[in-house]
Design a protein around this motif. Structure first.
Motif, PDB file in Angstrom:
ATOM      1  N   LEU A  91       0.822  -1.211   0.000  1.00 24.84           N
ATOM      2  CA  LEU A  91       0.000   0.000   0.000  1.00 24.84           C
ATOM      3  C   LEU A  91       0.861   1.269   0.000  1.00 24.84           C
ATOM      4  N   GLY A  92       1.958   1.234   0.722  1.00 24.41           N
ATOM      5  CA  GLY A  92       2.832   2.392   0.816  1.00 24.41           C
ATOM      6  C   GLY A  92       3.582   2.723  -0.460  1.00 24.41           C
ATOM      7  N   VAL A  93       3.568   1.789  -1.417  1.00 24.13           N
ATOM      8  CA  VAL A  93       4.274   2.025  -2.680  1.00 24.13           C
ATOM      9  C   VAL A  93       3.660   3.192  -3.449  1.00 24.13           C
ATOM     10  N   MET A  94       2.350   3.353  -3.376  1.00 21.09           N
ATOM     11  CA  MET A  94       1.717   4.392  -4.186  1.00 21.09           C
ATOM     12  C   MET A  94       2.271   5.771  -3.858  1.00 21.09           C
ATOM     13  N   ALA A  95       2.331   6.104  -2.582  1.00 23.41           N
ATOM     14  CA  ALA A  95       2.875   7.405  -2.191  1.00 23.41           C
ATOM     15  C   ALA A  95       4.372   7.466  -2.443  1.00 23.41           C
TER      16      ALA A  95
END
Length: 201
Positions: A91-95
């Motif tokens: 999930l943190g990859v997007m930011a």
């Protein structure tokens, strides 16, 4: 054992956690980078909540809103110094990816368990921002969800980009606090990330 090269410049890292939250495994990963001499910022995008399953974490993420969570991750970079490195898990990859592609002073990026098409954030990956992508070759979230295709396209169109595929079908394999943790693959990932950080200009 990994040994840091001499005369390396320590990195200022923003670490963005996965969909199960800022787990003890994510904290341990941050500590490993700190022990190597790097400065690591690991914001809690879930306000203290962690989840025992991906499904529960996804339900929370939907409730909060994926756009809101990505916005929190991007905002976490506001107080960083110059030349930060962005590391995101799932999930943190997007930011992390958005910051790496759009922040002019980005120094590097590491994307674990996910990768979005470069076109999501800009016309192309910045030439002066090296990037690693890590994931398991048979992870259904990564391999079958389009992320692996995006990662291969990124590597094919970017000079300083590497894709590392690990044997197995596990998502979040590098989190030592989860049942799906794969110690051998996680150790290799850590060594590759530390080498990447040490080799940054």
């Amino acid at each position: 054992m990994y040994r840091r090269p001499k005369e390396t410049t320590m990195a200022d890292v923003l670490l963005l956690h996965h969909v199960q939250g800022l787990t003890p495994g994510m904290e341990a990963f941050a500590s490993t980078l700190r022990d190597a001499g790097h400065t690591v910022h690991a914001p809690d995008l879930f306000d203290g909540r962690t989840f025992t399953t991906i499904d529960d974490g996804m339900a929370h993420a939907r409730e909060v809103g994926f756009g809101e969570l990505a916005g929190r991750g991007v905002a976490a970079a506001d107080d960083l110094g110059s030349a930060p490195v962005f590391i995101g898990f799932s999930l943190g990859v997007m930011a992390a990816q958005q910051l790496a592609q759009t922040r002019a002073d980005a120094r590097g990026a590491v994307l674990v368990d996910a990768c979005a098409p470069v076109s999501e954030f800009s016309d192309g990956w910045p030439e002066d921002v090296p990037v690693q992508v890590h994931g398991m070759g048979n992870d259904p979230f990564f391999a079958a969800g389009g992320d692996l295709d995006a990662a291969r396209e990124l590597v094919a169109t970017t000079e300083d980009a590497e894709l590392f595929l690990y044997d197995g079908d596990v998502h979040l394999f590098a989190d030592a606090s989860l049942d799906v943790h794969d110690p051998e693959a996680a150790d290799l990932l850590v060594r590759r990330v530390l080498a990447f950080l040490d080799e940054l200009d």
